[in-house]
Design an enzyme around this catalytic site. Structure first.
Site, PDB file in Angstrom:
ATOM      1  N   SER A  45       0.732  -1.156  -0.128  1.00 38.65           N
ATOM      2  CA  SER A  45       0.031  -0.070  -0.082  1.00 38.65           C
ATOM      3  C   SER A  45       0.828   1.496  -0.111  1.00 38.65           C
ATOM      4  CB  SER A  45      -0.991  -0.076   1.109  1.00 38.65           C
ATOM      5  OG  SER A  45      -1.853  -1.235   0.951  1.00 38.65           O
ATOM      6  N   GLY A 238      -2.655   3.504  -4.322  1.00 35.43           N
ATOM      7  CA  GLY A 238      -3.120   4.120  -5.609  1.00 35.43           C
ATOM      8  C   GLY A 238      -4.631   4.608  -5.369  1.00 35.43           C
ATOM      9  N   CYS A 263      -8.945  -2.004   3.313  1.00 36.97           N
ATOM     10  CA  CYS A 263      -8.239  -0.668   2.815  1.00 36.97           C
ATOM     11  C   CYS A 263      -8.866  -0.534   1.560  1.00 36.97           C
ATOM     12  CB  CYS A 263      -6.726  -1.191   2.871  1.00 36.97           C
ATOM     13  SG  CYS A 263      -5.718   0.456   2.737  1.00 36.97           S
ATOM     14  N   LEU A 264      -7.924  -0.615   0.411  1.00 38.28           N
ATOM     15  CA  LEU A 264      -8.442  -0.452  -0.810  1.00 38.28           C
ATOM     16  C   LEU A 264      -9.379  -1.433  -1.355  1.00 38.28           C
ATOM     17  CD1 LEU A 264      -7.287   1.175  -3.670  1.00 38.28           C
ATOM     18  CD2 LEU A 264      -6.225  -1.009  -4.310  1.00 38.28           C
ATOM     19  N   ASN A 305      -3.139   2.891   6.193  1.00 35.74           N
ATOM     20  CA  ASN A 305      -2.117   3.343   5.061  1.00 35.74           C
ATOM     21  C   ASN A 305      -3.128   3.667   4.001  1.00 35.74           C
ATOM     22  OD1 ASN A 305       0.166   3.894   3.915  1.00 35.74           O
ATOM     23  ND2 ASN A 305       0.943   2.051   3.963  1.00 35.74           N
ATOM     24  N   HIS A 347      -6.594  -1.422   8.600  1.00 32.43           N
ATOM     25  CA  HIS A 347      -5.946  -2.691   8.984  1.00 32.43           C
ATOM     26  C   HIS A 347      -6.278  -3.484   9.885  1.00 32.43           C
ATOM     27  CE1 HIS A 347      -3.397  -2.334   5.047  1.00 32.43           C
ATOM     28  NE2 HIS A 347      -3.558  -1.058   5.275  1.00 32.43           N
ATOM     29  N   GLU A 349      -5.580  -6.400  10.626  1.00 31.90           N
ATOM     30  CA  GLU A 349      -4.427  -7.379  10.924  1.00 31.90           C
ATOM     31  C   GLU A 349      -3.384  -6.807  11.859  1.00 31.90           C
ATOM     32  OE1 GLU A 349      -2.630  -5.039   7.645  1.00 31.90           O
ATOM     33  OE2 GLU A 349      -4.874  -5.541   8.101  1.00 31.90           O
TER      34      GLU A 349
END
Length: 378
Positions: A45, A238, A263-264, A305, A347, A349
């Site tokens: 990321s 991105g 996330c993404l 992130n 995240h 994790e």
């Protein structure tokens, strides 16, 4: 060796080279984590970023292959105040400086990172260049201003796996966190890899899933051929709106498979459901960021992130918000009211970061097993 950092606002900061010599240009963001630097640097990321660590002393505990989240360092470059030359930790295999040089990462130390952080806080993320080759201030500023924006750029293609493959690796270190209550009992998961961190895949294996990692460009037909019981959408770098091929695939699959995005993956799922994303002024980068679980009203500390976020005003009636960022009120999670589909921006994790939100993996196991949606927020 002298190194310089130039930003698009015209400021130039002189320091000392760390890692490998060379020149890199990318968007500069700051990360507020106090530890976990190796996980941050190897997180796919981070691709497309130069990361400034706000913690002034970096490298204190060295580097070890056990903490890598991918085979390569994902970021473009690093900025630190002080790089520890002699690590002090029994797990260290080498110093961080040697690790960065071996991984061919360009970095700079010895600058006033607090001043640069305050500048980024005021102006937002800025494009920048780190160089040991070109030390002309005006030239470096021109190069910084020529760095392409993250908006509209598909960075996933550079970090995704290229073939469908079975992932069997679980945790191999006693220092890993794996305290989960549910067990998947061999249920099969297709994990779309947009730049997936190793610990996400390890957790899925540790939960008892049969995990198949598939490329971001895999078609819905290719994924369906695996006969999965559920779909996992990974993190990655991105602008999500540029990854149109993945959005189309997710749009076909999420109505048919229990789906969990991180996330993404959260952003791509939102776009597949007709929502919109936007670039944040600063982005969220750190392992100490507070979010509210709207199901319980409790505050959790998360690892994040990302530079883009889902626009909450675009949530359709069948989708509701489950998490919200305490600092800027941005969206941090959603769930579908009628389908077994949910996702989070952070995240869970915790690599690096706290374990506050690991229970979401248990939620995923139950959701795949029952094929029922998550409960409504309180």
């Amino acid at each position: 060796m002298i190194a310089k950092l130039a930003l698009e606002d015209g400021s130039v900061h002189a320091g000392t080279s760390v890692g490998a010599p060379g020149e890199v240009g990318a968007e500069v963001v700051f990360n507020t984590s106090m530890s976990g630097y190796q996980e941050i640097f190897t997180d796919p990321s981070s691709h497309g970023h130069i990361i400034l660590m706000t913690q002034p002393h970096i490298g204190n505990y060295g580097a070890t292959s056990e903490d890598e989240e991918s085979d390569r360092v994902g970021l473009s470059g690093i900025i630190v105040r002080d790089l520890a030359l002699r690590p002090s930790n029994f797990r260290a295999q080498e110093s961080l400086g040697c690790y960065l040089a071996r991984k061919n990462v360009v970095g700079i130390a010895g600058i006033d990172t607090r001043a640069v952080t305050k500048l980024l806080r005021a102006e937002g993320a800025l494009r920048g260049v780190i160089s040991t080759e070109d030390l002309d201030d005006a030239s470096l500023v021109r190069k910084a201003r020529a760095v392409p924006s993250l908006v509209g750029r598909d960075l996933v293609a550079a970090v995704t796996t290229q073939a469908i493959e079975r992932w069997t690796e679980g945790f191999h270190t006693p220092w890993a966190y794996a305290d989960f209550r549910e067990h998947a009992g061999g249920l099969r998961i297709a994990a779309m890899d947009f730049g997936m961190k190793r610990d996400l895949a390890r957790i899925l294996v540790g939960l008892g899933f049969e995990v198949w990692r598939v490329p971001a460009h895999a078609t819905a037909a290719e994924i369906t051929a695996l006969e999965p019981d559920g779909l996992f959408l990974s993190n990655g770098p991105g602008d999500p709106s540029a990854v149109t091929y993945a959005i189309e695939t997710i749009r076909e699959l999420y109505p048919r498979l229990p789906t969990f995005g991180v996330c993404l993956g959260h952003q791509l799922l939102a776009l597949a459901m007709g929502q919109r994303t936007e670039k944040l002024k600063l982005g969220h980068h750190g392992s100490n960021l507070p979010v509210m679980d709207l199901r319980t009203g409790k505050i959790k500390i998360s690892s994040q992130n990302h530079s883009f976020a889902v626009v909450p005003e675009t949530l359709p009636p069948e989708v509701e918000e489950t998490f919200r960022n305490i600092n800027d009120r941005s969206n941090e999670g959603t769930r579908h009211r009628e389908l077994p589909v949910f996702s989070v921006q952070f995240h869970p994790e915790a690599s690096p970061g706290p374990n506050d939100l690991a229970y979401l993996f248990d939620d995923f196991v139950r959701m795949v097993r029952t094929r029922a949606p998550l409960e409504s927020p309180a």
